[in-house]
Design a protein around this motif. Structure first.
Motif, PDB file in Angstrom:
ATOM      1  N   ARG A  95       0.834  -1.206   0.000  1.00  0.00           N
ATOM      2  CA  ARG A  95       0.000   0.000   0.000  1.00  0.00           C
ATOM      3  C   ARG A  95       0.865   1.249   0.000  1.00  0.00           C
ATOM      4  O   ARG A  95       0.648   2.162  -0.802  1.00  0.00           O
ATOM      5  N   ASP A  96       1.869   1.275   0.866  1.00  0.00           N
ATOM      6  CA  ASP A  96       2.740   2.444   0.944  1.00  0.00           C
ATOM      7  C   ASP A  96       3.510   2.664  -0.357  1.00  0.00           C
ATOM      8  O   ASP A  96       3.636   3.802  -0.819  1.00  0.00           O
ATOM      9  N   ALA A  97       4.006   1.582  -0.960  1.00  0.00           N
ATOM     10  CA  ALA A  97       4.730   1.699  -2.226  1.00  0.00           C
ATOM     11  C   ALA A  97       3.807   2.207  -3.330  1.00  0.00           C
ATOM     12  O   ALA A  97       4.198   3.049  -4.146  1.00  0.00           O
ATOM     13  N   PHE A  98       2.570   1.716  -3.353  1.00  0.00           N
ATOM     14  CA  PHE A  98       1.601   2.147  -4.362  1.00  0.00           C
ATOM     15  C   PHE A  98       1.276   3.630  -4.210  1.00  0.00           C
ATOM     16  O   PHE A  98       1.294   4.384  -5.194  1.00  0.00           O
ATOM     17  N   VAL A  99       0.994   4.055  -2.990  1.00  0.00           N
ATOM     18  CA  VAL A  99       0.673   5.460  -2.732  1.00  0.00           C
ATOM     19  C   VAL A  99       1.865   6.346  -3.076  1.00  0.00           C
ATOM     20  O   VAL A  99       1.711   7.403  -3.697  1.00  0.00           O
ATOM     21  N   ARG A 100       3.052   5.910  -2.712  1.00  0.00           N
ATOM     22  CA  ARG A 100       4.266   6.691  -3.004  1.00  0.00           C
ATOM     23  C   ARG A 100       4.463   6.828  -4.519  1.00  0.00           C
ATOM     24  O   ARG A 100       4.741   7.914  -5.021  1.00  0.00           O
ATOM     25  N   LEU A 101       4.286   5.730  -5.241  1.00  0.00           N
ATOM     26  CA  LEU A 101       4.438   5.781  -6.698  1.00  0.00           C
ATOM     27  C   LEU A 101       3.379   6.678  -7.328  1.00  0.00           C
ATOM     28  O   LEU A 101       3.689   7.460  -8.236  1.00  0.00           O
ATOM     29  N   CYS A 102       2.160   6.585  -6.860  1.00  0.00           N
ATOM     30  CA  CYS A 102       1.101   7.468  -7.372  1.00  0.00           C
ATOM     31  C   CYS A 102       1.477   8.930  -7.147  1.00  0.00           C
ATOM     32  O   CYS A 102       1.323   9.761  -8.051  1.00  0.00           O
ATOM     33  N   ASN A 103       1.971   9.233  -5.962  1.00  0.00           N
ATOM     34  CA  ASN A 103       2.396  10.606  -5.675  1.00  0.00           C
ATOM     35  C   ASN A 103       3.523  11.033  -6.612  1.00  0.00           C
ATOM     36  O   ASN A 103       3.512  12.152  -7.132  1.00  0.00           O
ATOM     37  N   ASP A 104       4.491  10.148  -6.831  1.00  0.00           N
ATOM     38  CA  ASP A 104       5.595  10.454  -7.746  1.00  0.00           C
ATOM     39  C   ASP A 104       5.096  10.730  -9.158  1.00  0.00           C
ATOM     40  O   ASP A 104       5.679  11.535  -9.888  1.00  0.00           O
ATOM     41  N   LEU A 105       4.018  10.040  -9.546  1.00  0.00           N
ATOM     42  CA  LEU A 105       3.445  10.195 -10.886  1.00  0.00           C
ATOM     43  C   LEU A 105       2.373  11.286 -10.935  1.00  0.00           C
ATOM     44  O   LEU A 105       1.674  11.427 -11.943  1.00  0.00           O
ATOM     45  N   ASP A 106       2.247  12.047  -9.833  1.00  0.00           N
ATOM     46  CA  ASP A 106       1.287  13.152  -9.742  1.00  0.00           C
ATOM     47  C   ASP A 106      -0.150  12.696  -9.986  1.00  0.00           C
ATOM     48  O   ASP A 106      -0.900  13.292 -10.754  1.00  0.00           O
ATOM     49  N   THR A 107      -0.524  11.606  -9.343  1.00  0.00           N
ATOM     50  CA  THR A 107      -1.886  11.096  -9.397  1.00  0.00           C
ATOM     51  C   THR A 107      -2.239  10.614  -7.998  1.00  0.00           C
ATOM     52  O   THR A 107      -1.442  10.732  -7.082  1.00  0.00           O
ATOM     53  N   SER A 108      -3.434  10.097  -7.840  1.00  0.00           N
ATOM     54  CA  SER A 108      -3.833   9.579  -6.532  1.00  0.00           C
ATOM     55  C   SER A 108      -4.088   8.082  -6.639  1.00  0.00           C
ATOM     56  O   SER A 108      -4.407   7.556  -7.709  1.00  0.00           O
ATOM     57  N   ALA A 109      -3.966   7.409  -5.515  1.00  0.00           N
ATOM     58  CA  ALA A 109      -4.229   5.974  -5.474  1.00  0.00           C
ATOM     59  C   ALA A 109      -5.678   5.702  -5.874  1.00  0.00           C
ATOM     60  O   ALA A 109      -5.949   4.797  -6.670  1.00  0.00           O
ATOM     61  N   ALA A 110      -6.600   6.483  -5.359  1.00  0.00           N
ATOM     62  CA  ALA A 110      -8.017   6.285  -5.686  1.00  0.00           C
ATOM     63  C   ALA A 110      -8.268   6.453  -7.183  1.00  0.00           C
ATOM     64  O   ALA A 110      -9.004   5.669  -7.795  1.00  0.00           O
ATOM     65  N   ARG A 111      -7.667   7.460  -7.783  1.00  0.00           N
ATOM     66  CA  ARG A 111      -7.848   7.693  -9.220  1.00  0.00           C
ATOM     67  C   ARG A 111      -7.341   6.508 -10.028  1.00  0.00           C
ATOM     68  O   ARG A 111      -7.984   6.067 -10.979  1.00  0.00           O
ATOM     69  N   GLU A 112      -6.198   5.961  -9.641  1.00  0.00           N
ATOM     70  CA  GLU A 112      -5.624   4.835 -10.384  1.00  0.00           C
ATOM     71  C   GLU A 112      -6.422   3.557 -10.185  1.00  0.00           C
ATOM     72  O   GLU A 112      -6.583   2.774 -11.123  1.00  0.00           O
ATOM     73  N   ILE A 113      -6.957   3.351  -9.001  1.00  0.00           N
ATOM     74  CA  ILE A 113      -7.796   2.171  -8.765  1.00  0.00           C
ATOM     75  C   ILE A 113      -9.090   2.288  -9.558  1.00  0.00           C
ATOM     76  O   ILE A 113      -9.541   1.311 -10.174  1.00  0.00           O
ATOM     77  N   ARG A 114      -9.705   3.484  -9.579  1.00  0.00           N
ATOM     78  CA  ARG A 114     -10.912   3.683 -10.399  1.00  0.00           C
ATOM     79  C   ARG A 114     -10.614   3.446 -11.864  1.00  0.00           C
ATOM     80  O   ARG A 114     -11.401   2.808 -12.578  1.00  0.00           O
ATOM     81  N   ARG A 115      -9.459   3.930 -12.330  1.00  0.00           N
ATOM     82  CA  ARG A 115      -9.074   3.732 -13.733  1.00  0.00           C
ATOM     83  C   ARG A 115      -8.918   2.239 -14.040  1.00  0.00           C
ATOM     84  O   ARG A 115      -9.403   1.750 -15.062  1.00  0.00           O
ATOM     85  N   PHE A 116      -8.269   1.508 -13.126  1.00  0.00           N
ATOM     86  CA  PHE A 116      -8.106   0.068 -13.311  1.00  0.00           C
ATOM     87  C   PHE A 116      -9.470  -0.627 -13.405  1.00  0.00           C
ATOM     88  O   PHE A 116      -9.692  -1.457 -14.293  1.00  0.00           O
TER      89      PHE A 116
END
Length: 56
Positions: free
Chosen positions: A24-45
């Motif tokens: 979870r922490d790695a995912f959130v950190r990567l999302c932040n690095d990519l200037d997106t949010s975890a929720a946005r990426e999960i919804r996209r998936f």
């Protein structure tokens, strides 16, 4: 924006899942690095997954 359009775009459900804290922490950190949010990426998936499997 009209009130109807407002209601249509409102997110009113939640999905709760359990995963390792490190993942979870790695995912959130990567999302932040990519200037997106975890929720946005999960919804996209979820949207892509549904689109792919509806066509089958």
């Amino acid at each position: 924006m009209t009130m109807k359009a407002d209601k249509k775009n409102k997110k009113d459900s939640q999905l709760v899942l359990r995963l390792d804290k490190e993942e979870r922490d790695a995912f959130v950190r990567l999302c932040n690095d990519l200037d997106t949010s975890a929720a946005r990426e999960i919804r996209r998936f979820i949207r892509q997954f549904l689109k792919k499997h509806r066509a089958e």
